[in-house]
Design a protein around this motif. Sequence first.
Motif, PDB file in Angstrom:
ATOM      1  N   ASN A 161      34.493  12.682  25.474  1.00 47.17           N
ATOM      2  CA  ASN A 161      34.659  12.861  24.209  1.00 47.17           C
ATOM      3  C   ASN A 161      35.229  14.300  24.560  1.00 47.17           C
ATOM      4  OD1 ASN A 161      33.830  10.663  22.595  1.00 47.17           O
ATOM      5  ND2 ASN A 161      31.744  11.045  23.555  1.00 47.17           N
ATOM      6  N   LEU A 162      36.587  14.772  24.952  1.00 42.21           N
ATOM      7  CA  LEU A 162      37.371  15.628  24.288  1.00 42.21           C
ATOM      8  C   LEU A 162      38.594  15.818  23.220  1.00 42.21           C
ATOM      9  CD1 LEU A 162      38.584  16.088  28.545  1.00 42.21           C
ATOM     10  CD2 LEU A 162      36.563  16.462  27.436  1.00 42.21           C
ATOM     11  N   GLU A 163      38.219  17.548  22.823  1.00 41.36           N
ATOM     12  CA  GLU A 163      39.469  17.148  21.574  1.00 41.36           C
ATOM     13  C   GLU A 163      40.666  17.045  21.690  1.00 41.36           C
ATOM     14  OE1 GLU A 163      38.780  21.509  20.562  1.00 41.36           O
ATOM     15  OE2 GLU A 163      36.500  21.372  20.452  1.00 41.36           O
ATOM     16  N   THR A 164      41.178  17.089  22.973  1.00 41.19           N
ATOM     17  CA  THR A 164      42.229  16.461  23.528  1.00 41.19           C
ATOM     18  C   THR A 164      42.622  15.269  24.016  1.00 41.19           C
ATOM     19  OG1 THR A 164      42.698  17.695  25.079  1.00 41.19           O
ATOM     20  CG2 THR A 164      43.177  18.684  23.175  1.00 41.19           C
ATOM     21  N   GLY A 165      44.171  14.770  24.571  1.00 36.26           N
ATOM     22  CA  GLY A 165      43.987  13.676  25.537  1.00 36.26           C
ATOM     23  C   GLY A 165      43.821  13.989  26.957  1.00 36.26           C
ATOM     24  N   TYR A 166      43.188  13.271  27.170  1.00 33.75           N
ATOM     25  CA  TYR A 166      43.481  14.007  29.314  1.00 33.75           C
ATOM     26  C   TYR A 166      43.717  12.830  30.109  1.00 33.75           C
ATOM     27  CZ  TYR A 166      39.468   9.813  28.250  1.00 33.75           C
ATOM     28  OH  TYR A 166      38.750   9.130  27.674  1.00 33.75           O
ATOM     29  N   GLU A 208      38.085  19.196  33.323  1.00 30.99           N
ATOM     30  CA  GLU A 208      36.798  19.524  33.363  1.00 30.99           C
ATOM     31  C   GLU A 208      35.455  18.299  33.977  1.00 30.99           C
ATOM     32  OE1 GLU A 208      34.521  20.557  29.660  1.00 30.99           O
ATOM     33  OE2 GLU A 208      36.542  21.461  29.946  1.00 30.99           O
ATOM     34  N   LEU A 209      36.011  17.819  33.873  1.00 33.68           N
ATOM     35  CA  LEU A 209      34.845  16.895  34.829  1.00 33.68           C
ATOM     36  C   LEU A 209      35.560  15.912  35.956  1.00 33.68           C
ATOM     37  CD1 LEU A 209      33.407  13.976  33.372  1.00 33.68           C
ATOM     38  CD2 LEU A 209      35.684  15.486  31.854  1.00 33.68           C
ATOM     39  N   GLY A 210      34.525  15.541  37.026  1.00 29.44           N
ATOM     40  CA  GLY A 210      35.246  15.098  37.715  1.00 29.44           C
ATOM     41  C   GLY A 210      33.885  14.651  38.670  1.00 29.44           C
ATOM     42  N   PHE A 211      34.294  14.333  40.237  1.00 28.06           N
ATOM     43  CA  PHE A 211      32.900  13.975  41.314  1.00 28.06           C
ATOM     44  C   PHE A 211      33.273  13.713  42.117  1.00 28.06           C
ATOM     45  CE2 PHE A 211      34.229   9.499  39.450  1.00 28.06           C
ATOM     46  CZ  PHE A 211      33.975   8.806  40.456  1.00 28.06           C
ATOM     47  N   LEU A 212      32.960  13.295  43.761  1.00 26.47           N
ATOM     48  CA  LEU A 212      32.849  13.315  44.307  1.00 26.47           C
ATOM     49  C   LEU A 212      32.459  12.069  45.152  1.00 26.47           C
ATOM     50  CD1 LEU A 212      34.395  14.133  47.302  1.00 26.47           C
ATOM     51  CD2 LEU A 212      31.810  15.511  47.886  1.00 26.47           C
TER      52      LEU A 212
END
Length: 240
Positions: free
Chosen positions: A114-119, A187-191
């Motif tokens: 849930n972000l305020e914009t598209g992504y 804003e976020l991510g992962f390995l």
Amino acid sequence: MNTKEIGEIRRRIRKDRSNMTAIFGCYVNDNKEIISTFRLSTGMMSENESDKYFGLLRRSLSGTIGKNLIDLSFKTSQVADSPEHKLLMDLRSGALSDSEKLEVFYQKIIESVNLETGYLILVGCDTYDVPFKSKDDSFQSEASDQTYKYLLCAICPVKQTKPNLHYIPESKEFHDGGMMNVVSAPELGFLFPAFDNRSTNIYNVLYYSHSPKDNHEPFVANLFNTPVPKPAAEQKKTFE
């Protein structure tokens, strides 16, 4: 993962160093609707374009361990048999070639982010022939004895810029350029899997969050089905 291990992988995330042959993406608007999906061949990218894409992926391995970068662990039962772990392993083993599994992956993200914009969701798969590291910290690539294959994902807000005047070379004049959708830092991510002791650890994920105050717990719960450790400041407050 420690700082040196993160740095070793981070330095690979470049067009001329990694074996990442393609970058996959999914653009989601602020209504959680998929606008487009794509597969970009890294070999066909211009230098400027590849710098931008690899730069965004590389940013998901930045920040402070314990604040922006958090080790998440799967339970033994999850690794043995769970849909969340199997999905990641299948994506990794197929180097993201299975479009149906990739669609499931995108949907799991869309359900919980849930972000305020598209992504923009960016994901790539790389295979690293891990060089031998001697006691003086020098690398011997010819002495590689193991391969580390991993997924790297970055979720980047897409923000709309204000209309600005810009120069048109053909007419030698300035005109209104209109609004543009610009991709921001992740804003976020992962390995996955983790690179612990410079080896593959399928029991762990290195999770990235731009803001230590917002760990995006719904995303972690939906994609990994594991709790996020509380931020250090919150742990201290709870302890006190």
